[in-house]
Each structure stands twice: as C-alpha cells, then as structure tokens.
Design a protein around this motif. Structure first.
Motif, PDB file in Angstrom:
ATOM      1  N   GLY A   8       0.902  -1.195   0.090  1.00 42.56           N
ATOM      2  CA  GLY A   8      -0.076  -0.055   0.052  1.00 42.56           C
ATOM      3  C   GLY A   8       0.876   1.235   0.155  1.00 42.56           C
ATOM      4  O   GLY A   8       0.348   2.134  -0.706  1.00 42.56           O
ATOM      5  N   ALA A   9       1.959   1.287   0.716  1.00 38.01           N
ATOM      6  CA  ALA A   9       2.597   2.488   0.726  1.00 38.01           C
ATOM      7  C   ALA A   9       3.458   2.763  -0.651  1.00 38.01           C
ATOM      8  O   ALA A   9       3.520   3.987  -1.108  1.00 38.01           O
ATOM      9  N   GLY A  10       3.721   1.790  -1.320  1.00 32.89           N
ATOM     10  CA  GLY A  10       4.424   1.898  -2.552  1.00 32.89           C
ATOM     11  C   GLY A  10       3.412   2.380  -3.701  1.00 32.89           C
ATOM     12  O   GLY A  10       3.525   3.342  -4.167  1.00 32.89           O
ATOM     13  N   TRP A  11       2.234   1.610  -3.625  1.00 30.61           N
ATOM     14  CA  TRP A  11       1.266   2.155  -4.460  1.00 30.61           C
ATOM     15  C   TRP A  11       0.640   3.312  -4.306  1.00 30.61           C
ATOM     16  O   TRP A  11       0.595   4.515  -5.162  1.00 30.61           O
ATOM     17  N   ALA A  12       0.287   3.814  -3.043  1.00 30.81           N
ATOM     18  CA  ALA A  12      -0.279   5.346  -2.796  1.00 30.81           C
ATOM     19  C   ALA A  12       0.653   6.283  -3.071  1.00 30.81           C
ATOM     20  O   ALA A  12       0.325   7.303  -3.582  1.00 30.81           O
ATOM     21  N   SER A  13       2.059   5.946  -2.851  1.00 29.04           N
ATOM     22  CA  SER A  13       2.878   6.981  -3.040  1.00 29.04           C
ATOM     23  C   SER A  13       3.094   7.399  -4.424  1.00 29.04           C
ATOM     24  O   SER A  13       3.341   8.476  -4.786  1.00 29.04           O
ATOM     25  N   GLY A  14       2.802   6.466  -5.502  1.00 32.91           N
ATOM     26  CA  GLY A  14       2.788   6.908  -6.812  1.00 32.91           C
ATOM     27  C   GLY A  14       1.734   7.527  -7.281  1.00 32.91           C
ATOM     28  O   GLY A  14       1.626   8.421  -8.219  1.00 32.91           O
ATOM     29  N   LEU A  15       0.541   7.656  -6.533  1.00 34.16           N
ATOM     30  CA  LEU A  15      -0.411   8.676  -6.596  1.00 34.16           C
ATOM     31  C   LEU A  15      -0.469   9.902  -5.988  1.00 34.16           C
ATOM     32  O   LEU A  15      -0.512  10.894  -6.779  1.00 34.16           O
ATOM     33  N   ASN A  16      -0.020   9.932  -4.732  1.00 33.06           N
ATOM     34  CA  ASN A  16       0.072  11.137  -3.984  1.00 33.06           C
ATOM     35  C   ASN A  16       0.861  10.950  -2.965  1.00 33.06           C
ATOM     36  O   ASN A  16       0.287  10.481  -1.886  1.00 33.06           O
ATOM     37  N   LEU A  17       2.207  10.861  -3.151  1.00 40.16           N
ATOM     38  CA  LEU A  17       3.048  10.803  -1.838  1.00 40.16           C
ATOM     39  C   LEU A  17       2.913  11.506  -0.728  1.00 40.16           C
ATOM     40  O   LEU A  17       2.834  10.838   0.304  1.00 40.16           O
ATOM     41  N   TYR A  18       2.370  12.780  -0.658  1.00 39.77           N
ATOM     42  CA  TYR A  18       2.231  13.750   0.439  1.00 39.77           C
ATOM     43  C   TYR A  18       0.882  13.319   1.160  1.00 39.77           C
ATOM     44  O   TYR A  18       0.943  13.183   2.432  1.00 39.77           O
ATOM     45  N   ALA A  19      -0.075  12.805   0.477  1.00 35.91           N
ATOM     46  CA  ALA A  19      -1.287  12.172   1.094  1.00 35.91           C
ATOM     47  C   ALA A  19      -0.998  10.835   1.847  1.00 35.91           C
ATOM     48  O   ALA A  19      -1.339  10.650   2.944  1.00 35.91           O
ATOM     49  N   ALA A  20      -0.248  10.113   1.254  1.00 34.83           N
ATOM     50  CA  ALA A  20       0.111   8.979   1.673  1.00 34.83           C
ATOM     51  C   ALA A  20       1.058   8.895   3.076  1.00 34.83           C
ATOM     52  O   ALA A  20       1.098   8.252   4.004  1.00 34.83           O
ATOM     53  N   MET A  21       1.971  10.158   2.938  1.00 34.84           N
ATOM     54  CA  MET A  21       2.782  10.152   4.106  1.00 34.84           C
ATOM     55  C   MET A  21       1.886  10.879   5.335  1.00 34.84           C
ATOM     56  O   MET A  21       2.143  10.362   6.526  1.00 34.84           O
TER      57      MET A  21
END
Length: 214
Positions: A14-27
């Motif tokens: 999930g961390a890898g996938w979400a970072s590709g869409l919106n890194l700052y939202a994932a963090m």
C-alpha cells in the motif's frame, strides 16, 4: 503471526502504490494513523507521525491539491514528481517491510515491490491526466484529482484494516493498468498527431502563398 504477516505485506504494498498517486497524502495518512494509534507502524516509519513531518507533508499536500487540479500544470507536476514519488514509494515500502522480520532480504523485497508499484500507479496517473488534458474543460480534471486523493486515503485505510481485501483490490488495479495503459498511449499518440497536423497546415498554406508570389 499470519495476521501480522499479511498486515505487514499490505502496508508494504500500500505504501508503494499510494506514493505513486499522491506521496504527500500517503505520508500524511500513515503518519496520522500512527499518531492516533489506529495503526502500528514499523519503527522505520514511525518518523511519519512526528508533528514536524506531518506538518511538512500536510503543506505539500495542500500545494499538490491545487496544482493537481489545473490542466497542464498537473502534467508538469507529475513529470517533476517522477523523480520523487517512485524512490519515495520504494523507501516507504522498504520501511514497512521491517514488519516482516526478514532483515535485509525483506527490505530489499520491499524496495523492489514498492518501487515497481509506485512506478505503475504514477505512470497510470500521469498518462490518464495527459489524456484528460487534451480536453480544455476542467471538470474531468477536478474529478480525477479528487478520486485519486480519495483512493489514497481509502486504500491505505483498507490496507491497515482489511489487508486481504486490499491485496485483492491491488491485484485488480494492476490488471486494469496492464489493460488500460496501452490504450491510453495509443489515444495520446493519436491526439499528438492531430495537434501536430493543426500546426503544420498553416505552415503549408504560407509556403504555397510564398511560392505563388514568386
């Protein structure tokens, strides 16, 4: 033990996938869930719950929230973030892999899978946005941006609370991306040829008029 393992795997993916869409939202989502006790983050990811880190991620999320909704600027933003989202996604996934208790092997697996998933989601997002930008109206752009932000928040929440469901949805996303990306690229190439022909026609007319004057 099995439950902990699948949760760690889902968090890593999930961390890898979400970072590709919106890194700052994932963090921001991971940091907030860790800080509020809604999720137990591995030691290497606990820094995301630091107030200063969350503040910085929040500020960048606000900047991206607006930049991501302006046609043209969003594609430029995506181009620049090719060099940010993918390595960051790989590092976050490697950090999440610490929960697997596999040492350096687990971290390397996380690095590879996280980088690959970040690349897949980033390329899918950037390609779709480039295609959407061939239309001047802003509504589709806004809708796509809001959907992506919601997907990151909902996806990470699902990964941390329903890991098996997230893994299933992630597999479906990968299959969809494999099916869609070639079609999107063909549409982009067709749109590029159309735009190119528009710019070439006036030049040909000018050349013809110049020859007639001679």
């Amino acid at each position: 033990m099995e439950s902990q393992t699948i949760q760690s795997i889902a968090l890593m993916l999930g961390a890898g996938w979400a970072s590709g869409l919106n890194l700052y939202a994932a963090m921001l989502v991971l940091g907030w869930m860790g800080a509020t006790g809604q999720a137990g983050l591995p030691e290497s990811l606990q820094v995301l719950s630091n107030p200063m880190v969350m503040t910085a991620a929040g500020l960048m999320f606000v900047v991206e929230f607006f930049a991501d909704k302006i046609p043209g600027l969003d594609s430029l933003w995506d181009a620049v973030h090719t060099f940010i989202r993918i390595p960051a996604g790989a590092l976050l996934a490697a950090g999440a892999a610490q929960g697997l208790d596999m040492g350096a092997v687990g971290e390397m697996i996380g690095l590879l899978l996280g980088g690959g998933l970040a690349t897949t989601s980033h390329v899918s997002k950037a390609s779709a946005r480039a295609l959407i930008n061939t239309s001047p109206e802003p509504v589709t752009n806004w809708s796509a941006s809001v959907t992506e932000d919601a997907a990151v928040i909902g996806g990470l929440w699902t990964a941390l609370n329903y890991p098996w469901l997230f893994v299933l949805l992630l597999i479906l996303f990968i299959l969809l991306a494999i099916w869609l990306l070639p079609k999107i690229w063909r549409l982009l190439k067709a749109a590029g040829k159309t735009l190119s022909s528009w710019f070439q026609k006036p030049q040909r007319t000018t050349d013809t008029n110049h020859q007639s004057g001679e």
